[in-house]
Design a protein around this motif. Sequence first.
Motif, short mmCIF file in Angstrom:
data_model
loop_
_atom_site.label_atom_id
_atom_site.label_comp_id
_atom_site.label_asym_id
_atom_site.label_seq_id
_atom_site.Cartn_x
_atom_site.Cartn_y
_atom_site.Cartn_z
N ASN A 1 0.82 -1.21 0.00
CA ASN A 1 0.00 0.00 0.00
C ASN A 1 0.86 1.27 0.00
O ASN A 1 0.70 2.16 0.84
CB ASN A 1 -0.95 0.02 1.20
N GLN B 1 3.44 4.54 3.43
CA GLN B 1 3.01 3.14 3.46
C GLN B 1 1.90 3.00 4.49
O GLN B 1 2.09 3.29 5.67
CB GLN B 1 4.17 2.20 3.81
N SER C 1 7.28 0.82 -9.99
CA SER C 1 6.47 -0.40 -9.98
C SER C 1 5.97 -0.75 -8.59
O SER C 1 5.01 -1.52 -8.44
CB SER C 1 7.27 -1.57 -10.55
N HIS C 2 6.59 -0.19 -7.54
CA HIS C 2 6.15 -0.45 -6.17
C HIS C 2 4.96 0.43 -5.77
O HIS C 2 4.29 0.15 -4.77
CB HIS C 2 7.29 -0.20 -5.18
N GLU D 1 1.35 1.96 -5.63
CA GLU D 1 0.02 1.42 -5.88
C GLU D 1 -1.02 2.49 -6.16
O GLU D 1 -2.13 2.18 -6.62
CB GLU D 1 -0.42 0.55 -4.70
N CYS E 1 -0.03 7.82 -13.51
CA CYS E 1 -1.14 6.88 -13.29
C CYS E 1 -1.51 6.16 -14.59
O CYS E 1 -1.77 4.95 -14.59
CB CYS E 1 -2.35 7.62 -12.74
N ILE F 1 -2.45 2.72 -12.47
CA ILE F 1 -2.79 2.77 -11.05
C ILE F 1 -3.75 3.94 -10.81
O ILE F 1 -3.83 4.86 -11.62
CB ILE F 1 -1.54 2.90 -10.16
N TYR G 1 -7.89 5.86 -0.52
CA TYR G 1 -7.50 4.61 -1.16
C TYR G 1 -8.36 3.45 -0.64
O TYR G 1 -8.87 2.63 -1.42
CB TYR G 1 -6.03 4.34 -0.90
#
Length: 231
Positions: free
Chosen positions: A2, A20, A56-57, A59, A84, A89, A202
């Motif tokens: 997250n 995070q 890529s990490h 979200e 995005c 994402i 989120y």
Amino acid sequence: MNLILSIETSTPTCSVAIHQNGELVAQKLIVEEGGHSKQLTVLIESLLQENGLNLSHVEAIAVSMGPGSYTGLRIGLATAKGLCFGLDIPLIALPTLKILAQGFRQTQRSNSQVRLLPMLDARRMEVYAACYELDDLQEVQASKAVILDEHSFAELQETLLITFGNGAEKWQSICQHPDVQFVKEPLFPEAQFMGSLAFQEYLNKNFQDLVSLEPDYLKEFMGTQPRNKVV
């Protein structure tokens, strides 16, 4: 994990942060005239690299949607949209004044029986302002452009108002409101304050449309006419 990347470009302070699960991992910022266009992507790249991460990490991406600097908001939103779209994402949009209010909650101590009145400078005696409950940031008064005078926010009385941000200081010398307290320390909206707000959006899957979302300027752009060159 997250991980959410936050982007805040509404003022001369340009900042990015990684959170995070709503908790701050790291932030980078600069204060430079025109720095948004030159440094935003560099800040993002260095922030991720220094923390052993890459895009890529990530979200989701959260962006400050205004009010604030026309140019800064456009650059921030365009960058967020592009990332995005490329990463597939979601995009989260947060009101700038709510970010500023959250910054107060994270950095200042105060009695719970108050309301927050964040202000951003909108030039001359005009500011962008909103009012929130301290405990849960419930909106009392929506964001709006206000031309300040001694009687501004007279409708907000009987509860102590704490006002802050780079628009508040120019009201202090003329303010006759009986229930206002001014914060001396300068406070700006920064990406580090976006974490818990973005994480809640989120979890609620409150995402924005990449095509239709526009910055919340609150007033029309008033550009200056270029002067004719004299030969």
